[in-house]
Design a protein around this motif. Structure first.
Motif: not given
Length: 328
Positions: A50, A52-54, A56-61, A196, A218
């Motif tokens: 995991p 945390r890509y800030r 977009t604010g989502e947690e990428l796996h 994160d 991304t």
């Protein structure tokens, strides 16, 4: 060519030559980077991690091996460029002081260091990006290279600051290694499960790490996170300017800084006839202990210049310093 451009061009040439003579840095670039990237490919697991890509604010796996390519590449460029800039800045310190004492403008010396830093960062970042590309193709190669470049420039600036602040080469190298390892370790979920945490935004490599993840997984560009990089550049620039100014300032025996008025008030001796000799007097052990020698004028001037430079630079505690020169 104007005198300012000539000063800048000369200083830049010497800086680049000094970089090219640093064989250890060249070996690290040529050998350490490909070996490090190859070991990551052979030994790191591809298990999802995991992050945390800030932007977009989502947690990428993301693929653990690919994420390690990013953190490993950043670690490599920061260590190499940081060490290179520290080594060059530290070793050129006495020479810079003598140049400034002789009238060389500080802004041109600093501009030359920034130019050399930029050139070194471009070369190391491009080489590291090419090595990673052999094993893995990020979604946005240009953004990946940009992340490597920004990390290299940031740690190059830190290396310059440490080069003018620290008095020993060993502690400077140790400081760069520890700062880089701590930075990468705290931001990478491979090492730190709490990567994160919001406090990572204040780390030097924060914007570069976010750019690397954005480039690898991304199609977006984390411009807001990359904006933290110029803040670190500005901080390093301010500290470096102050430290460089203090370290290259020339002081008289009384502790007063040498000013342009003092230089202008210094009498200029008449031209010497060929073969003219002088008596040079220096203090060698105390107020009443002096030594005088008879030598050619050019040699006497060279002796006095060398002693004056040493005394003005950083040998204020020594007893040997020039007293006078008299034609004989």
């Amino acid at each position: 060519m104007s005198i300012g451009r000539r000063f800048y061009r000369t200083a830049t040439g010497f800086e680049l030559i000094e970089h090219a003579r640093n064989r250890l840095a060249i070996v690290l670039v040529a050998v350490f980077v490909p070996v490090w990237i190859t070991l990551i490919d052979l030994m790191m697991s591809e298990s999802p991690l995991p992050f945390r890509y800030r932007d977009t604010g989502e947690e990428l796996h993301v693929n653990g091996q690919h994420l390690t390519f990013i953190s490993g590449g950043l670690n490599a460029v920061t260590l190499i460029v940081g060490f290179l800039m520290f080594s060059v800045t530290y070793r050129s310190g006495p020479f810079d002081r003598r140049l400034v004492a002789a009238g060389y403008p500080r802004p041109h010396l600093l501009a030359a260091k920034v130019t050399a830093l930029t050139a070194s960062s471009v070369v190391v970042a491009a080489y590291t990006t090419a090595m990673v590309w052999v094993f893995w193709h990020p979604e946005q190669l240009w953004l990946f290279a940009l992340g490597m470049f920004t990390a290299a420039v940031t740690y190059g600036g830190i290396g310059i600051v440490l080069g003018v602040l620290l008095r020993g080469e060993l502690e400077g190298m140790f400081a760069i290694i520890m700062i880089s390892l701590i930075d990468v370790g705290l931001e990478s979920p491979v090492v730190n499960a709490g990567s994160d945490n919001d406090l990572v935004r204040f780390l030097p490599m924060y914007g570069s790490m976010q750019a690397g993840v954005g480039a690898g997984f991304t199609r977006s560009v984390p411009w807001e996170q990359l904006a933290a990089v110029p803040v670190w550049w500005a901080a390093c620039a301010v500290v470096g300017l102050i430290a460089f100014h203090v370290r290259t300032r020339v002081y008289t025996r009384s502790g007063r800084p040498v000013t342009a008025a003092m230089v202008a008030a210094t009498p200029i001796p008449r031209p010497a006839a060929p073969g003219e000799a002088v008596h040079v007097t220096v203090r060698v052990c105390g107020p009443t202990c002096v030594a005088t020698d008879h030598m050619p004028l050019y040699q006497g001037l060279a002796v006095l210049a060398a002693l004056s430079a040493e005394q003005a630079a950083d040998r204020a505690d020594q007893n040997v310093y020039p007293l006078s020169i008299k034609r004989g």
